[in-house]
Design a protein around this motif. Structure first.
Motif, mmCIF file in Angstrom:
data_model
loop_
_atom_site.group_PDB
_atom_site.id
_atom_site.type_symbol
_atom_site.label_atom_id
_atom_site.label_comp_id
_atom_site.label_asym_id
_atom_site.label_seq_id
_atom_site.Cartn_x
_atom_site.Cartn_y
_atom_site.Cartn_z
ATOM 1 N N GLY A 36 -34.456 5.430 -60.310
ATOM 2 C CA GLY A 36 -35.683 5.945 -59.705
ATOM 3 C C GLY A 36 -36.850 5.044 -60.063
ATOM 4 N N SER A 37 -37.995 5.297 -59.446
ATOM 5 C CA SER A 37 -39.155 4.498 -59.846
ATOM 6 C C SER A 37 -39.566 4.898 -61.260
ATOM 7 C CB SER A 37 -40.309 4.672 -58.869
ATOM 8 O OG SER A 37 -40.868 5.948 -58.988
ATOM 9 N N SER A 38 -39.206 6.118 -61.679
ATOM 10 C CA SER A 38 -39.525 6.542 -63.041
ATOM 11 C C SER A 38 -38.896 5.586 -64.058
ATOM 12 C CB SER A 38 -39.015 7.967 -63.283
ATOM 13 O OG SER A 38 -39.561 8.841 -62.318
ATOM 14 N N PHE A 45 -40.958 2.395 -64.180
ATOM 15 C CA PHE A 45 -42.179 2.404 -65.007
ATOM 16 C C PHE A 45 -41.847 2.104 -66.469
ATOM 17 C CE2 PHE A 45 -43.545 5.618 -61.694
ATOM 18 C CZ PHE A 45 -44.286 4.706 -60.988
ATOM 19 N N TYR A 91 -47.529 8.902 -64.961
ATOM 20 C CA TYR A 91 -47.953 7.583 -65.471
ATOM 21 C C TYR A 91 -48.461 7.724 -66.894
ATOM 22 C CZ TYR A 91 -48.535 6.173 -60.484
ATOM 23 O OH TYR A 91 -48.371 5.905 -59.156
ATOM 24 N N ASP A 109 -47.381 0.568 -57.453
ATOM 25 C CA ASP A 109 -46.426 1.641 -57.144
ATOM 26 C C ASP A 109 -46.418 1.821 -55.626
ATOM 27 O OD1 ASP A 109 -45.006 3.951 -56.720
ATOM 28 O OD2 ASP A 109 -46.098 5.182 -58.166
ATOM 29 N N ILE A 124 -44.051 3.538 -53.831
ATOM 30 C CA ILE A 124 -42.999 4.532 -53.556
ATOM 31 C C ILE A 124 -43.170 5.223 -52.197
ATOM 32 C CG2 ILE A 124 -44.204 6.329 -54.881
ATOM 33 C CD1 ILE A 124 -41.468 7.458 -55.664
ATOM 34 N N TYR A 125 -44.414 5.307 -51.699
ATOM 35 C CA TYR A 125 -44.597 5.988 -50.402
ATOM 36 C C TYR A 125 -44.617 5.027 -49.220
ATOM 37 C CZ TYR A 125 -45.260 10.222 -53.066
ATOM 38 O OH TYR A 125 -45.034 11.287 -53.915
ATOM 39 N N SER A 141 -38.837 3.007 -54.572
ATOM 40 C CA SER A 141 -37.827 4.027 -54.831
ATOM 41 C C SER A 141 -37.165 4.452 -53.520
ATOM 42 C CB SER A 141 -38.524 5.240 -55.444
ATOM 43 O OG SER A 141 -37.637 6.311 -55.589
ATOM 44 N N SER A 184 -36.528 7.586 -53.254
ATOM 45 C CA SER A 184 -36.786 9.027 -53.282
ATOM 46 C C SER A 184 -37.484 9.559 -52.034
ATOM 47 C CB SER A 184 -37.643 9.389 -54.497
ATOM 48 O OG SER A 184 -36.877 9.289 -55.679
ATOM 49 N N ARG A 210 -31.694 9.530 -57.877
ATOM 50 C CA ARG A 210 -32.274 8.746 -58.968
ATOM 51 C C ARG A 210 -31.998 7.256 -58.833
ATOM 52 N NH1 ARG A 210 -35.690 10.406 -59.006
ATOM 53 N NH2 ARG A 210 -36.409 9.565 -60.982
ATOM 54 N N TYR A 244 -49.058 14.436 -48.367
ATOM 55 C CA TYR A 244 -49.937 15.361 -49.077
ATOM 56 C C TYR A 244 -51.324 15.375 -48.456
ATOM 57 C CZ TYR A 244 -46.473 14.075 -52.644
ATOM 58 O OH TYR A 244 -45.318 13.808 -53.313
HETATM 59 C C1 LIG Z 1 -46.739 8.149 -56.930
HETATM 60 C C2 LIG Z 1 -45.376 8.439 -57.460
HETATM 61 N N1 LIG Z 1 -44.729 7.493 -58.152
HETATM 62 C C3 LIG Z 1 -43.509 7.723 -58.662
HETATM 63 C C4 LIG Z 1 -42.855 8.940 -58.501
HETATM 64 C C5 LIG Z 1 -41.484 9.133 -59.148
HETATM 65 O O1 LIG Z 1 -40.471 9.062 -58.222
HETATM 66 P P1 LIG Z 1 -38.950 8.711 -58.497
HETATM 67 O O2 LIG Z 1 -38.738 8.572 -59.960
HETATM 68 O O3 LIG Z 1 -38.179 9.837 -57.882
HETATM 69 O O4 LIG Z 1 -38.677 7.403 -57.793
HETATM 70 C C6 LIG Z 1 -43.476 9.950 -57.757
HETATM 71 C C7 LIG Z 1 -42.821 11.249 -57.557
HETATM 72 O O5 LIG Z 1 -43.340 12.177 -56.993
HETATM 73 C C8 LIG Z 1 -44.778 9.690 -57.226
HETATM 74 O O6 LIG Z 1 -45.446 10.622 -56.524
#
Ligand SMILES: Cc1ncc(COP(=O)(O)O)c(C=O)c1O
Length: 379
Positions: free
Chosen positions: A97-99, A102, A126, A197, A199-200, A224, A226, A235, A312
């Motif tokens: 995941g992006s988590s 980080f 974060y 980041d 991710i979106y 990610s 996700s 993940r 959102y």
């Molecule tokens: C801005 C942002 N970064 C990272 C994440 C983490 O995502 P994931 O670990 O599922 O890739 C989220 C999850 O909501 C997010 O909103």
């Protein structure tokens, strides 16, 4: 037993909302979920089918630390398709995941005590991850006139790093090429690392998001499967790092995670070629966004801006409450709609904001908006 102060991270306030929603559902009530930050759709069908075949074909043991070579190559190709960027697959690292990205990025870039800037409002983890790694979070209070994104004038001189998200959570705002370039330049002037980041990306409405890689190679880009690829629970994500950092990231990933889940990497590889299904999801988000932009002001939540991306709407409700946590609880109790208190994203000003997610089905969004309108009319 003794504990560390690094481990004392703040809980998500929205968890209280989710727990109350679960209790209401257990009592048989139907709750509309506008608090969730994830798609209601599964991973694309062809991607799930690819995993079913892979499970028959082999043991799905560890992959190499940096991830399946075919997946890294396919992601590099995505940068050509999405942004016209020619990317060396060697620079792509598959992460849990992006988590997981980080943790790898912060560990690779910063020593204990380093000062890392993030914008408020912003994604709450974060700060928690920075704290858990012994790093100092520098909260940058962003302004509405800058669409809740940091600008170079906000940055202290002694910053060691800056993390930005575009499109952002919770605001949905994007940095255009000029704004992103200005922040990257301000970081270069300070010798600070720039982390993007993304991710979106893919969930954009009016224009394509800009990747930091269009501007510089001296950055860590985190992404990610996700969100756009609808794979939260799998993940799996990725990171693009400068060529000189590949080997250090490889050593870190091997030791911290061994590898991202093999099964999820198989699904991710196939998901990259499921454009039709993913674009169908996008049509739902697009419809939902239009409904929100019309329905929220009609209900009385009129201090909002159209999000550029993500799923959102971040509403200023400071004329309605000075306690977003209590207001979210009241909305859940009386309207049966779960929403996220802004305090999760901005400990200072979030008492006067709420985040509404429209990631779920259009029927749910219609029902949620109707309930919100009735709740506000009765208030
Ligand atoms: C801005 C942002 N970064 C990272 C994440 C983490 O995502 P994931 O670990 O599922 O890739 C989220 C999850 O909501 C997010 O909103």
């Amino acid at each position: 037993m003794r504990v560390s102060s690094r481990g004392d991270v703040d809980p998500f306030i929205v968890m209280d909302v989710m727990a109350a929603a679960a209790r209401a559902e257990a009592e048989g009530k139907r709750i509309i979920h506008m608090e969730v930050g994830q798609p209601g759709t599964p991973a694309p069908a062809a991607a799930r089918a690819a995993l079913a075949r892979a499970m028959e074909d082999g043991p799905l043991g560890y992959t190499v630390g940096l991830g399946l070579p075919a997946l890294r190559a396919r992601i590099a190709r995505l940068y050509g398709e999405w942004y016209g960027v020619d990317l060396d697959p060697e620079r792509v690292v598959i992460t849990p995941g992006s988590s997981g990205g980080f943790t790898l990025a912060f560990t690779s870039l910063f020593d204990v005590g380093a000062r890392v800037g993030i914008g408020a409002p912003g994604y709450p983890s974060y700060k928690a991850i920075l704290q858990a790694l012994g790093l100092e979070t520098v909260m940058i209070q962003t302004e509405a006139q800058h669409r809740l994104q940091p600008v170079p004038g906000d940055l202290p001189d002694d910053l060691d790093g800056l993390l930005v998200a575009s499109p952002a959570n919770p605001s949905g705002t994007m940095l255009d090429r000029h704004a992103l370039g200005a922040l990257i330049g301000a970081c270069e002037e300070r010798g600070a690392a720039f982390i993007s980041d993304e991710i979106y990306h893919g969930i954009e409405y009016e224009r394509k998001a800009v990747t930091a890689l269009e501007i510089t190679d001296k950055t860590y880009v985190i992404n990610s499967f996700s969100k756009y690829f609808s794979m939260t629970g799998w993940r799996v994500g990725w990171m693009v790092v400068p060529e000189a950092h590949i080997r250090r990231i490889e050593r870190l990933v091997q030791n911290l995670f061994i590898c991202a889940p093999h099964a999820s990497q198989v699904v991710a590889l196939a998901a990259l070629d499921c454009e039709d299904e993913l674009q169908a999801n996008m049509e739902v988000y697009r419809r939902n966004r239009a409904l929100m932009m019309e329905g929220l002001p009609r209900a009385g939540f009129d201090r909002i801006a159209p999000p550029d991306g993500a799923f959102y709407v971040y509403a200023d409700v400071s004329h309605l409450t000075d306690d977003s946590r209590a207001f979210a609880a009241e909305i859940l109790e009386q309207a049966g709609v779960a929403v996220t208190p802004g305090l999760d994203f901005d400990p200072v000003r979030g008492a006067g904001t709420l985040r509404f997610s429209y990631a779920r089905s259009t029927e749910d969004i219609e029902e949620g908006l109707a309930r919100l309108a009735r709740f506000m009319a009765a208030r």
